[in-house]
Scaffold this motif. Sequence first.
Motif, PDB file in Angstrom:
ATOM      1  N   LEU A  42     -20.942   3.605   7.399  1.00 59.39           N
ATOM      2  CA  LEU A  42     -20.522   2.815   6.227  1.00 59.39           C
ATOM      3  C   LEU A  42     -20.078   3.740   5.085  1.00 59.39           C
ATOM      4  CD1 LEU A  42     -23.358   0.096   6.076  1.00 59.39           C
ATOM      5  CD2 LEU A  42     -20.976  -0.276   6.776  1.00 59.39           C
ATOM      6  N   ASN A  43     -20.584   4.964   5.075  1.00 60.79           N
ATOM      7  CA  ASN A  43     -20.115   5.956   4.108  1.00 60.79           C
ATOM      8  C   ASN A  43     -18.916   6.719   4.671  1.00 60.79           C
ATOM      9  OD1 ASN A  43     -22.434   5.205   2.768  1.00 60.79           O
ATOM     10  ND2 ASN A  43     -23.287   7.263   2.600  1.00 60.79           N
ATOM     11  N   GLU A  44     -19.152   7.407   5.784  1.00 65.76           N
ATOM     12  CA  GLU A  44     -18.163   8.382   6.259  1.00 65.76           C
ATOM     13  C   GLU A  44     -16.949   7.740   6.939  1.00 65.76           C
ATOM     14  OE1 GLU A  44     -18.412  11.027   4.955  1.00 65.76           O
ATOM     15  OE2 GLU A  44     -20.541  11.263   4.477  1.00 65.76           O
ATOM     16  N   GLY A  45     -17.189   6.644   7.649  1.00 64.51           N
ATOM     17  CA  GLY A  45     -16.047   5.959   8.268  1.00 64.51           C
ATOM     18  C   GLY A  45     -15.117   5.396   7.201  1.00 64.51           C
ATOM     19  N   PHE A  46     -15.699   4.846   6.150  1.00 66.59           N
ATOM     20  CA  PHE A  46     -14.898   4.253   5.073  1.00 66.59           C
ATOM     21  C   PHE A  46     -14.147   5.333   4.293  1.00 66.59           C
ATOM     22  CE2 PHE A  46     -16.247  -0.338   4.409  1.00 66.59           C
ATOM     23  CZ  PHE A  46     -16.891  -0.464   5.632  1.00 66.59           C
ATOM     24  N   ALA A  47     -14.836   6.426   3.966  1.00 62.95           N
ATOM     25  CA  ALA A  47     -14.178   7.496   3.192  1.00 62.95           C
ATOM     26  C   ALA A  47     -13.063   8.131   4.020  1.00 62.95           C
ATOM     27  CB  ALA A  47     -15.199   8.533   2.747  1.00 62.95           C
ATOM     28  N   THR A  48     -13.292   8.247   5.311  1.00 61.23           N
ATOM     29  CA  THR A  48     -12.250   8.801   6.178  1.00 61.23           C
ATOM     30  C   THR A  48     -11.073   7.833   6.277  1.00 61.23           C
ATOM     31  OG1 THR A  48     -13.917  10.009   7.441  1.00 61.23           O
ATOM     32  CG2 THR A  48     -11.769   9.699   8.506  1.00 61.23           C
ATOM     33  N   TYR A  49     -11.377   6.549   6.383  1.00 61.94           N
ATOM     34  CA  TYR A  49     -10.277   5.579   6.457  1.00 61.94           C
ATOM     35  C   TYR A  49      -9.476   5.571   5.155  1.00 61.94           C
ATOM     36  CZ  TYR A  49      -7.508   1.781   8.275  1.00 61.94           C
ATOM     37  OH  TYR A  49      -6.444   1.046   8.743  1.00 61.94           O
ATOM     38  N   ALA A  50     -10.131   5.859   4.041  1.00 63.47           N
ATOM     39  CA  ALA A  50      -9.407   5.975   2.766  1.00 63.47           C
ATOM     40  C   ALA A  50      -8.368   7.098   2.851  1.00 63.47           C
ATOM     41  CB  ALA A  50     -10.383   6.230   1.614  1.00 63.47           C
ATOM     42  N   GLU A  51      -8.727   8.190   3.526  1.00 62.78           N
ATOM     43  CA  GLU A  51      -7.754   9.278   3.714  1.00 62.78           C
ATOM     44  C   GLU A  51      -6.546   8.787   4.509  1.00 62.78           C
ATOM     45  OE1 GLU A  51      -9.312  13.079   5.235  1.00 62.78           O
ATOM     46  OE2 GLU A  51     -11.306  12.278   4.933  1.00 62.78           O
ATOM     47  N   TRP A  52      -6.811   8.022   5.565  1.00 61.53           N
ATOM     48  CA  TRP A  52      -5.715   7.508   6.403  1.00 61.53           C
ATOM     49  C   TRP A  52      -4.809   6.594   5.589  1.00 61.53           C
ATOM     50  CZ3 TRP A  52      -7.891   5.716  11.826  1.00 61.53           C
ATOM     51  CH2 TRP A  52      -8.683   6.744  12.356  1.00 61.53           C
ATOM     52  N   LEU A  53      -5.445   5.748   4.786  1.00 58.85           N
ATOM     53  CA  LEU A  53      -4.662   4.802   3.967  1.00 58.85           C
ATOM     54  C   LEU A  53      -3.846   5.544   2.918  1.00 58.85           C
ATOM     55  CD1 LEU A  53      -7.321   1.984   3.406  1.00 58.85           C
ATOM     56  CD2 LEU A  53      -5.243   1.814   4.806  1.00 58.85           C
TER      57      LEU A  53
END
Length: 485
Positions: free
Chosen positions: A359-370
């Motif tokens: 919930l922390n790292e997957g979301f922050a990483t997806y922010a990079e993709w976006l």
Amino acid sequence: MTPPGRQPVRRRTAALRRRAVLATVPLTVAALLGAAGPTAAGPTEAGAAGPGTIGAAGAGDPYFPLSGNGGYHVRHYGLALRYDTATRRLDGTAVLTARATQRLSRFDLDLTGLHVTRVAVGHDTARFRRDGQELVVTPARTLRRGQEFQVTVAYHGTPGPVSDPDGSADGWIPTDDGAFVAGEPQGAMTWFPANSHPSDKSSYDITITVPQGRTAVSNGTLVGQRTVHGRTTFHWRETRPMAAYLATATVGKFTVQRYTTPDGIRVYNAVDPREAAAAAPVLKKLPSVLRWESTLFGPYPFRSAGAIVDHAHDVGYALETQTRPLYDRAPDLATLVHENAHQWFGDSVSLTTWKDIWLNEGFATYAEWLYSEQHGGESAQQTFDALYATPAGDDLWAYPAGNPGSGANIFGTPVYARGAMTLHALRRAVGDRTFFRILRAWAGEHRYGHGTTAAFERLAERASGKDLTGLFHTWLETAGKPGHA
Ligand code: ARG
Ligand code: ZN
């Protein structure tokens, strides 16, 4: 000139690689520790079947059984610290304002290393003893359930980091000009007595006195700074709830930059001059990154922001210290995007247990993709496809993102990359409109609070009207490479 948009892609890869190296190499160390590792310790006497008035030695997290404590919540930490950069001695007084959640004849704080000279509860001196990372406190009078009380702990010593089950170090990490102070997941206890689990969040006043010429940087707003007899005291205040691991008191020779963004956020950047040239072009983008993230995730949760860019390359990671991420070197743009996305996902919406770290790292990483997708770089679909092409035996598929299995795996590639892939799979299943509505609702409904994977799944199903059990089961809970993307 590099076309805009190319940079995030290249940099994201570098950032990902840095984290991946960190995540995979220390696995051997973790394997060596095995079941006998410190995190596998069973419940202590107090944690088991205590007589009912003894606070548990841990918050009940299976990955870090001794992190946090039972029987009370901390509302506020008042930390007064003095650090001598030459001798590396720390002197501290911590005043915790807490509330008992049960009748309490004894309770624990987390603290490792350091010498405790006095503990008081209210005005009365309390008995205490040390037991590993537990500071066991027996107040003169039993506390009533619901009672608010203050614990004062006076301590000093030469702090150092703890080693994590993944082989990395966190906590108070001395540097050549001060200290890099990062507490995820367990390092808060290396520099202050804490209820060190993200399930308990508190406000903080942190004052740090350092030799004149050094700067001490913490969370929130700088409410005072003064120099007396060759020493400078910095007083920092974070009024929003903060998990102990997100607190910092980083000390060094820094160049400071302060300004207020057009959106009214007060920025304080502290940069080690050795990193200044590389950091400048990236830090310049902070206001636009925060604005972009606010349009996607909802209003920025805090009043202050910024960056601490240290020169501490041995650390090997950055941390989303609340309001002011901490970097071990000049960050690339993807890392800046990542750590600031954590302000929503991780800092404002916090974990209830470490198992849910995606919930922390997957979301922050997806922010990079976006960010890449919306700034002329690779689309999230392209990033997803490239990762999905990774062969079945790769580390990426070593364990499911929603069940890393132990504290040794919480910063591994599956948590970051497969965690982000989970969000992308969700986006494809529910469509863009609903997906972005879910992200905003998640940040909004749990603002300054906590989340769990189960609550996120319920929200996604409610928002989309779809049964997503299969999707989440495949991406978060099932070992190995999912059979179809
Ligand atoms: N949460 C940090 C990030 O932004 C990583 C922290 C890693 N810490 C550690 N002790 N291995 O990705
Ligand atoms: Zn992260």
